[in-house]
Design a protein around this motif. Structure first.
Motif, PDB file in Angstrom:
ATOM      1  N   SER A  87       0.847  -1.202   0.000  1.00  0.00           N
ATOM      2  CA  SER A  87       0.000   0.000   0.000  1.00  0.00           C
ATOM      3  C   SER A  87       0.877   1.244   0.000  1.00  0.00           C
ATOM      4  O   SER A  87       0.491   2.281  -0.512  1.00  0.00           O
ATOM      5  CB  SER A  87      -0.975  -0.012   1.172  1.00  0.00           C
ATOM      6  OG  SER A  87      -0.249  -0.102   2.362  1.00  0.00           O
ATOM      7  N   LEU A 144      -5.195  -0.130  -6.700  1.00  0.00           N
ATOM      8  CA  LEU A 144      -6.381   0.018  -5.840  1.00  0.00           C
ATOM      9  C   LEU A 144      -7.596  -0.551  -6.563  1.00  0.00           C
ATOM     10  O   LEU A 144      -7.758  -0.330  -7.768  1.00  0.00           O
ATOM     11  CB  LEU A 144      -6.630   1.500  -5.555  1.00  0.00           C
ATOM     12  CG  LEU A 144      -5.515   2.252  -4.826  1.00  0.00           C
ATOM     13  CD1 LEU A 144      -5.767   3.762  -4.891  1.00  0.00           C
ATOM     14  CD2 LEU A 144      -5.434   1.776  -3.376  1.00  0.00           C
ATOM     15  N   PRO A 168      -6.008  -1.464  -1.591  1.00  0.00           N
ATOM     16  CA  PRO A 168      -4.810  -1.880  -2.339  1.00  0.00           C
ATOM     17  C   PRO A 168      -4.707  -3.395  -2.430  1.00  0.00           C
ATOM     18  O   PRO A 168      -4.980  -4.092  -1.450  1.00  0.00           O
ATOM     19  CB  PRO A 168      -3.664  -1.319  -1.489  1.00  0.00           C
ATOM     20  CG  PRO A 168      -4.221  -1.190  -0.112  1.00  0.00           C
ATOM     21  CD  PRO A 168      -5.703  -0.962  -0.238  1.00  0.00           C
ATOM     22  N   GLU A 207      -2.250  -5.821  -2.252  1.00  0.00           N
ATOM     23  CA  GLU A 207      -0.849  -6.043  -1.892  1.00  0.00           C
ATOM     24  C   GLU A 207      -0.449  -7.457  -2.288  1.00  0.00           C
ATOM     25  O   GLU A 207      -1.262  -8.393  -2.189  1.00  0.00           O
ATOM     26  CB  GLU A 207      -0.658  -5.843  -0.392  1.00  0.00           C
ATOM     27  CG  GLU A 207      -0.977  -4.423   0.044  1.00  0.00           C
ATOM     28  CD  GLU A 207      -0.466  -4.126   1.439  1.00  0.00           C
ATOM     29  OE1 GLU A 207      -1.014  -4.705   2.397  1.00  0.00           O
ATOM     30  OE2 GLU A 207       0.486  -3.337   1.563  1.00  0.00           O
TER      31      GLU A 207
END
Ligand SMILES: O=C(O)CCC(=O)C(=O)O
Length: 310
Positions: A174, A180, A203, A205
């Motif tokens: 992030s 996103l 986000p 990740e």
């Protein structure tokens, strides 16, 4: 209870469920050993070498996209077919025979801006209960005309005809600008307002060597890289159903030395194969699998002197 956010998994059933329900999924550690590092070195070298040549695509103060990467190193072709899991997930959405629409390497540098929120399938219309919209009507700028689009009504949602993959060439966090996503937006029937704030955007990740896949209707954007000196590097593969016009015309734009070494599965993914249609390329009886280059195509044929057509 089913999670409201997709997190990295190696469980394909869970990935499929995230993709259906949330519009995206994250599959952990899918690249063969060492591939991500070779990609990182190749992307950075190409990006630096393109700066100042007029070939560079720099989007804001510190985001550079290396475009059309299939021409820019064998390592990008290797990536395309390196994971049966990611191909199976794309097939899950698009069915068999999907093809590559484009492949780029987006690099988000420190201090970049958040990208416009968008869906990759921005050109599919909301389907009103009556009547229709002309599919060819939407131009490049339609990302910015969200307010023109009527909301879809239940039972009138355009299907997905595109799936995008972003491969983690570096870790995606992030802090460094991980992509996103707005979970569930693929079923809204709407396009997002590009510059609005999205409190519900999360986000994706993932560690280096993983991949995130999303339905072409899902709202997403490159995140903000808030680190001091980390470059977040991805490679995107954008697949479309076989009847959709790809963004890149590969048979036309691939360099000859790349075409020369393609194997059958790469040729199919790059649009060299015919797709069941109205007589293929004019030789219906042959059901030819691959288009022939122009030099091998029959042209205007002539009858001999005594054989005047009647
Ligand atoms: O760079 C990213 O994280 C996302 C790229 C993107 O939005 C796209 O390829 O459509």
């Amino acid at each position: 209870m089913a999670a409201a956010v997709a997190t990295p998994t190696t469980d394909l059933d869970r990935a499929r469920d995230d993709l259906d329900r949330l519009g995206y999924c994250v599959v952990e550690n899918v690249m063969p050993e060492g591939l991500a590092e070779r990609l990182r070195i190749r992307v950075l070298e190409q990006a630096r070498a393109e700066l100042g040549t007029g070939e560079e695509n720099v989007l804001d103060d510190n985001t550079q996209w290396v475009a059309n990467v299939i021409n820019k190193g064998a390592v990008f072709l290797e990536l395309l077919t390196c994971s049966e899991a990611s191909l199976a997930l794309a097939r899950h959405v698009l069915g068999p025979g999907f093809i590559l629409s484009c492949a780029n390497a987006p690099i988000a540098g420190p201090g970049n801006r958040r990208m416009e929120m968008h869906s990759d399938q921005y050109w599919t219309p909301a389907i009103p209960p009556e009547g229709y919209e002309q599919l060819g009507e939407r131009g490049f700028s339609s990302m910015r005309t969200a307010d023109r689009l009527p909301p879809a009504s239940p039972g009138h949602l355009f299907p997905p005809c595109m799936v995008t993959l972003i491969w983690a060439v570096t870790d995606f966090t992030s802090a460094n600008g991980a992509t996103l996503f707005v979970p569930g937006s693929h079923r809204s029937g709407l396009q997002p307002e590009p510059y609005a704030e999205f409190d519900d955007a999360l986000p994706a990740e993932m560690p280096q060597g993983s991949v995130t896949l999303w339905d072409g209707r899902t709202w997403h954007a490159t995140g903000c890289n808030q680190t001091a000196d980390e470059y977040r590097i991805g490679v995107t593969n954008n697949f479309v159903a076989p009847m959709i016009r790809p963004l890149v015309n590969y048979p036309y734009s691939l360099r000859p030395e790349v075409v020369e070494h393609l194997d059958d599965s790469q040729r199919q993914l790059l649009g060299f194969a015919t797709w069941g249609a109205y007589g293929n390329e004019g030789v219906p009886s042959k059901r030819m699998k691959y288009f022939r280059p122009s030099a091998q195509q029959p042209g205007e044929l002539r009858l001999g002197e005594c054989e005047t057509p009647t």
